[in-house]
Enzyme design. Structure first.
Site, PDB file in Angstrom:
ATOM      1  N   GLU A  68       0.840  -1.197   0.000  1.00  0.00           N
ATOM      2  CA  GLU A  68       0.000   0.000   0.000  1.00  0.00           C
ATOM      3  C   GLU A  68       0.879   1.252   0.000  1.00  0.00           C
ATOM      4  OE1 GLU A  68      -2.770   0.031   3.292  1.00  0.00           O
ATOM      5  OE2 GLU A  68      -3.792   1.816   2.529  1.00  0.00           O
ATOM      6  N   ASN A 215     -12.237  -1.302  -0.860  1.00  0.00           N
ATOM      7  CA  ASN A 215     -11.534  -1.918   0.265  1.00  0.00           C
ATOM      8  C   ASN A 215     -12.204  -1.502   1.574  1.00  0.00           C
ATOM      9  OD1 ASN A 215      -8.976  -2.945   1.792  1.00  0.00           O
ATOM     10  ND2 ASN A 215      -9.213  -0.832   2.487  1.00  0.00           N
ATOM     11  N   GLU A 216     -12.424  -2.432   2.445  1.00  0.00           N
ATOM     12  CA  GLU A 216     -12.995  -2.157   3.772  1.00  0.00           C
ATOM     13  C   GLU A 216     -14.090  -1.088   3.681  1.00  0.00           C
ATOM     14  OE1 GLU A 216      -9.994  -1.668   6.869  1.00  0.00           O
ATOM     15  OE2 GLU A 216      -9.338  -3.737   6.574  1.00  0.00           O
ATOM     16  N   TYR A 282      -6.699  -9.120  11.327  1.00  0.00           N
ATOM     17  CA  TYR A 282      -5.382  -8.889  11.925  1.00  0.00           C
ATOM     18  C   TYR A 282      -5.417  -9.495  13.323  1.00  0.00           C
ATOM     19  CZ  TYR A 282      -4.249  -5.628   8.170  1.00  0.00           C
ATOM     20  OH  TYR A 282      -3.966  -5.072   6.943  1.00  0.00           O
ATOM     21  N   GLU A 336      -6.087  -9.259   3.427  1.00  0.00           N
ATOM     22  CA  GLU A 336      -5.249  -8.591   4.435  1.00  0.00           C
ATOM     23  C   GLU A 336      -5.249  -9.451   5.693  1.00  0.00           C
ATOM     24  OE1 GLU A 336      -5.775  -4.394   5.292  1.00  0.00           O
ATOM     25  OE2 GLU A 336      -6.335  -4.015   3.196  1.00  0.00           O
ATOM     26  N   GLN A 385       2.202  -6.122   5.464  1.00  0.00           N
ATOM     27  CA  GLN A 385       2.407  -5.799   4.081  1.00  0.00           C
ATOM     28  C   GLN A 385       3.839  -6.169   3.706  1.00  0.00           C
ATOM     29  OE1 GLN A 385       1.254  -1.784   3.149  1.00  0.00           O
ATOM     30  NE2 GLN A 385      -0.761  -2.003   4.105  1.00  0.00           N
TER      31      GLN A 385
HETATM   32  O1  AHR Z   1      -2.832  -2.683   6.227  1.00  0.00           O
HETATM   33  C1  AHR Z   1      -3.125  -1.485   6.875  1.00  0.00           C
HETATM   34  C2  AHR Z   1      -4.592  -1.110   6.795  1.00  0.00           C
HETATM   35  O2  AHR Z   1      -5.346  -2.048   7.515  1.00  0.00           O
HETATM   36  C3  AHR Z   1      -5.222  -1.106   5.436  1.00  0.00           C
HETATM   37  O3  AHR Z   1      -5.010   0.070   4.760  1.00  0.00           O
HETATM   38  C4  AHR Z   1      -6.666  -1.285   5.742  1.00  0.00           C
HETATM   39  O4  AHR Z   1      -7.366  -1.906   4.693  1.00  0.00           O
HETATM   40  C5  AHR Z   1      -6.666  -2.086   7.031  1.00  0.00           C
HETATM   41  O5  AHR Z   1      -7.511  -1.551   7.971  1.00  0.00           O
END
Ligand code: AHR
Length: 532
Positions: A68, A215-216, A282, A336, A385
């Site tokens: 990103e 995205n999101e 995450y 992600e 990432q």
């Molecule tokens: O990876 C960092 C961020 O985490 C991304 O931009 C977003 O999609 C997620 O919340």
């Protein structure tokens, strides 16, 4: 309670109460309990690999990446510019390309992330000095000069030999903007966008298969309700056309973690118009310190437990998808995932720069085992990432570059790319911490095109070795070899001063006899064995 203490207690009871029959009952119960515990302790860890039942392919894109415009991922990470003293090819770092080719990077997602929903692609084409700048409002409010745009990204993918995956802007963009982006990249005839591409130096169209529609969008991508986004998805995706033999694989924004309602609504309202849906998860950091490299066993345990939660997430989202798509036409693409620690002291909090330890390697390894074991539905995943951001494979500092423990897991696990998943049954002891426990071991297995079997093992217990007996049901092995990633300390990590503090080594603590394999897994280790 230890056996001798129990006996002492019983003897005291005899003396005080003199009720012999009661004592005998207690004594017998105690003996039974003690021997049951002993049996549980001595029960060997057992793995059965059902080799003849291999059916599904582990899509190599499970080992995909995400990059990103965030912190130093693109700028300084991939892109240094053509005039940089750092060796580069058309502005892209050669050392980084070489390292990622080594792990056979299969697919790269770009330009975000949250950045994708405020990115306007036309700002990133044409002569660099003329490109307008913008403020990267999500990530540190820094100025983005748009020097890395569509041409640079597709050049990067060609240098890496990987598939590009572009995420379009739904949050602040328009349908026309997204439609024209596809035309710009993939149209081969005469058209306003194809002509613009030619004017910018690229005659032939590129092929781009993977296309994300936002995205999101439940969060940074527009704070939408699933009903609203499902309608928008249908609208945007209608205008994404296939040109010149390029077939788009359309990907809808998926849920955050355990938002099962999102998956339900998306599958119900738009499932038939998509090729894939992309959940994000995450696994946070440890319980207390949240530091990437200074943590206790409590943090280790908490982090690994949260990584294992991916199993439940994938299973439950899959079950919802099965309801609407029993043939499994729609893929789950976890585009992600990873560990999210506190930033390194002294760095910009908006840049998400974190170190990476053996703990992160275990997070990656168990996550891959989970994805492998669900490869009938999970067809892609993109770690967040690739460079200098979150759970990175590579860290850079000026002209220096180091490889993280997570990088080494990608390297060890590349043997699973496009191999046939072999179903496994694992019975193992627990890794207990305080009142909580998780299974101490975690495994997946596959057979590659040459017939070689690969088994990837994790011992999650940071203190105890594990003996494991594996039964290769349906095959006999002649010889085996292995690699291991481990270290003395849970917190082991590489630095610019000590770049090889943790790396892989040859592993030979196993015995193979016909269809029986005995392995001794050191504590806190990742081991991959290949058997012929
Ligand atoms: O990876 C960092 C961020 O985490 C991304 O931009 C977003 O999609 C997620 O919340």
């Amino acid at each position: 309670m230890k056996c001798d203490k129990l006996m002492k207690l019983l003897a005291q009871t005899v003396a005080s109460r003199k009720t012999a029959s009661l004592v005998w009952i207690v004594l017998l119960t105690g003996v039974v309990l003690v021997s049951a515990t002993a049996e549980a302790k001595s029960k060997p860890n057992e793995l059965v690999i059902r080799i003849e039942e291999g059916r599904d392919t582990i899509n190599r894109n499970i080992y995909g990446h995400f990059s990103e415009h965030l912190g130093r991922c693109i700028y300084e990470g991939f892109w240094v510019g053509e005039d940089s003293p750092i060796p580069n090819t058309r502005g892209i770092r050669n050392d980084v390309v070489e390292a990622l080719r080594q792990i056979k990077i299969p697919v790269l997602r770009w330009p975000g992330g949250c950045f994708a929903d405020e990115y306007h692609w036309k700002d990133g084409i044409g002569p660099r000095e003329k490109r307008p700048s913008m403020v990267n409002t999500h990530w540190g409010k820094v100025t983005e000069n748009n020097h890395f745009g569509t041409h640079e990204f597709l050049d990067l993918c060609e240098q890496l030999g990987c598939e590009p995956y572009i995420c379009g802007n739904v949050g602040s963009g328009t349908i026309l903007e997204m439609q024209e982006w596809v035309e710009y990249i993939t149209f081969d005839g005469k058209s306003p966008m194809a002509d613009l591409r030619r004017k910018n130096g690229r005659d032939k169209p590129w092929k781009v298969k993977y296309w994300g529609v936002g995205n999101e969008n439940w969060g940074c991508g527009g704070r939408m309700r699933p009903e609203y986004y499902a309608d928008l998805y249908r609208r945007y995706s209608t205008y994404l056309r296939n040109f010149a033999g390029n077939r788009l694989y359309k990907i809808a924004c998926g849920p955050s973690g355990a938002n099962y309602h999102w998956t339900e609504v998306l599958m119900r309202e738009a499932g038939r118009h998509m090729n894939g849906i992309a959940p994000h998860y995450y696994c946070g950091s440890g319980k207390k310190s949240r530091s990437a490299t200074r943590f206790s066993e409590e943090d280790w345990f908490a982090q690994i437990k949260r990584a294992l939660y991916m199993e439940e997430l994938v299973s439950k989202h899959s079950a919802i998808m099965d309801k609407y798509d029993p043939e499994k036409r729609v893929a789950m693409l976890v585009d992600e995932w990873g560990a999210w620690h506190k930033v390194e002291p002294g760095t910009n909090p908006g840049f998400l720069y974190q170190q990476n330890s053996l703990r992160d390697a275990l997070v990656a390894a168990v996550t891959f085992n989970i994805f492998n074991n669900h490869c009938d539905r999970v067809k892609m995943a993109n770690i967040a990432q690739t460079i200098n951001v979150l759970q990175a494979m590579i860290l850079t500092k000026g002209e220096k570059m180091i490889l993280t423990p997570t990088y080494h897991v990608f390297d060890m696990y590349k043997v699973h790319h496009d191999a046939t998943l072999l179903p496994v049954e694992l019975e193992c002891g627990d890794y207990q911490f305080g009142d909580e426990k998780i299974p101490a071991l975690n495994v997946s297995a596959s057979r590659d095109k040459t017939g070689k079997i690969h088994i990837s093992f994790c011992n999650l217990d940071p203190k105890n070795i594990a003996e494991l007996i594996c039964k290769l049901r349906g095959a006999k092995g002649q010889n085996a070899s292995g690699r291991i990633l481990t270290a003395d300390a849970m917190t082991a990590h590489n630095t610019f001063d000590n770049p090889e503090a943790i790396s892989t080594a040859a592993f030979d603590d196993f015995k193979l006899k016909g269809d029986i394999l005995r392995v001794t897994l050191p504590s806190k280790s990742v081991v991959v064995l290949g058997i012929k």
